[in-house]
Design a protein around this motif. Sequence first.
Motif, mmCIF file in Angstrom:
data_model
loop_
_atom_site.group_PDB
_atom_site.id
_atom_site.type_symbol
_atom_site.label_atom_id
_atom_site.label_comp_id
_atom_site.label_asym_id
_atom_site.label_seq_id
_atom_site.Cartn_x
_atom_site.Cartn_y
_atom_site.Cartn_z
ATOM 1 N N UNK A 91 53.141 102.869 7.871
ATOM 2 C CA UNK A 91 52.876 103.218 7.081
ATOM 3 C C UNK A 91 51.054 102.413 6.494
ATOM 4 N N UNK A 92 50.347 103.025 5.447
ATOM 5 C CA UNK A 92 49.900 102.683 5.291
ATOM 6 C C UNK A 92 49.456 102.106 3.498
ATOM 7 N N UNK A 93 49.180 100.908 3.555
ATOM 8 C CA UNK A 93 48.557 100.327 2.212
ATOM 9 C C UNK A 93 47.569 99.985 1.659
ATOM 10 N N UNK A 94 47.393 100.269 0.082
ATOM 11 C CA UNK A 94 46.009 99.105 -0.217
ATOM 12 C C UNK A 94 46.674 98.643 -1.400
ATOM 13 N N UNK A 95 45.109 98.180 -1.956
ATOM 14 C CA UNK A 95 45.614 96.472 -2.757
ATOM 15 C C UNK A 95 44.057 96.269 -3.640
ATOM 16 N N UNK A 96 44.577 96.380 -4.613
ATOM 17 C CA UNK A 96 43.338 95.774 -5.234
ATOM 18 C C UNK A 96 42.230 94.666 -5.323
ATOM 19 N N UNK A 97 43.792 93.486 -5.139
ATOM 20 C CA UNK A 97 42.875 92.646 -4.237
ATOM 21 C C UNK A 97 44.273 91.949 -3.601
ATOM 22 N N UNK A 98 43.789 90.610 -3.013
ATOM 23 C CA UNK A 98 45.193 90.001 -2.347
ATOM 24 C C UNK A 98 46.430 90.136 -2.816
ATOM 25 N N UNK A 99 46.450 89.493 -4.621
ATOM 26 C CA UNK A 99 47.239 88.828 -5.089
ATOM 27 C C UNK A 99 47.775 90.015 -5.901
ATOM 28 N N UNK A 100 47.727 91.368 -5.777
ATOM 29 C CA UNK A 100 47.947 92.682 -6.445
ATOM 30 C C UNK A 100 48.546 93.486 -5.510
ATOM 31 N N UNK A 101 49.266 94.205 -6.821
ATOM 32 C CA UNK A 101 51.199 94.976 -6.093
ATOM 33 C C UNK A 101 50.313 95.347 -4.552
ATOM 34 N N UNK A 102 50.429 96.016 -3.455
ATOM 35 C CA UNK A 102 50.310 96.976 -2.577
ATOM 36 C C UNK A 102 50.961 98.384 -2.692
ATOM 37 N N UNK A 103 50.011 99.231 -3.008
ATOM 38 C CA UNK A 103 50.831 100.906 -2.784
ATOM 39 C C UNK A 103 50.839 101.577 -0.943
ATOM 40 N N UNK A 104 51.855 101.846 -0.997
ATOM 41 C CA UNK A 104 52.316 102.758 -0.020
ATOM 42 C C UNK A 104 52.216 103.981 -0.244
ATOM 43 N N UNK A 105 51.669 104.135 1.264
ATOM 44 C CA UNK A 105 52.097 105.980 1.267
ATOM 45 C C UNK A 105 52.611 106.498 1.677
ATOM 46 N N UNK A 106 53.096 107.587 2.205
ATOM 47 C CA UNK A 106 54.383 108.047 2.593
ATOM 48 C C UNK A 106 54.561 108.066 4.545
ATOM 49 N N UNK A 107 53.719 107.957 4.719
ATOM 50 C CA UNK A 107 53.762 107.621 6.082
ATOM 51 C C UNK A 107 53.722 108.404 7.577
ATOM 52 N N UNK A 108 53.067 108.139 8.541
ATOM 53 C CA UNK A 108 52.924 109.148 9.322
ATOM 54 C C UNK A 108 54.121 108.280 10.489
ATOM 55 N N UNK A 109 54.783 109.658 10.978
ATOM 56 C CA UNK A 109 55.929 109.841 11.814
ATOM 57 C C UNK A 109 55.915 109.762 12.929
ATOM 58 N N UNK A 110 55.322 109.150 14.078
ATOM 59 C CA UNK A 110 55.030 109.163 15.372
ATOM 60 C C UNK A 110 55.797 109.134 16.244
ATOM 61 N N UNK A 111 55.784 109.981 17.442
ATOM 62 C CA UNK A 111 56.666 109.596 18.271
ATOM 63 C C UNK A 111 56.068 110.497 19.344
ATOM 64 N N UNK A 112 56.702 109.568 20.530
ATOM 65 C CA UNK A 112 55.656 109.093 22.166
ATOM 66 C C UNK A 112 57.008 109.679 23.220
ATOM 67 N N UNK A 113 56.071 110.638 23.873
ATOM 68 C CA UNK A 113 57.082 111.210 24.395
ATOM 69 C C UNK A 113 56.724 110.611 25.705
#
Lengths: 113, 113
Positions: A91-113
């Motif tokens: 999951x990636x996330x971003x926020x306006x500042x360190x005190x502000x809410x972190x908003x998350x992306x939908x995610x990347x599912x990684x499978x290593x074989x």
Amino acid sequence: EPEVTQTPSHQVTQMGQEVILRCVPISNHLYFYWYRQILGQKVEFLVSFYNNEISEKSEIFDDQFSVERPDGSNFTLKIRSTKLEDSAMYFCASSLSVQETQYFGPGTRLLVL
Amino acid sequence: AQSVTQLDSQVPVFEEAPVELRCNYSSSVSVYLFWYVQYPNQGLQLLLKYLSGSTLVKGINGFEAEFNKSQTSFHLRKPSVHISDTAEYFCAVRMNRDDKIIFGKGTRLHILP
């Protein structure tokens, strides 16, 4: 409403290969994060990034991992030589500042074989 | 060190019944508290947060949580659940001035018809 986006949604790779996971944070945000969730386990912090440098990283974030903000919009996570245990949802996330809410992306599912 | 405990890995509840999802945390310093929700095949969405002030926090979709400092708890409640509330719910904590969020293991909410 602005949102964090991530590509690809799924990635399958062979052990030892390099992968790059991409994220586009919310446009006016200044702090960026990567987390991962191994199947059935907790969401774990990997790294935070501000002002073009890593501000904090966890023990998981070893030399195989790197992050970059190559342009004004993308934020990437690179795994140099993937291992089986790197299989997880990232999951990636971003926020306006360190005190502000972190908003998350939908995610990347990684499978290593 | 900070930690978050979600005692219930799964909670089944009948539609229109009330629900409480439990969360306890441990920290030696003041913290910010969060509940995130993950709907099937989606990313993490912020439900509500406690930063300071009133200990009863209201969030989206009719959820609320109460911060109890003496019991180090931040339980999530909804008076009447709907089938659309089927999701995994994550309690999380962030130390004041810290970058990273520490997540609990999650509680899967099953709504029974």
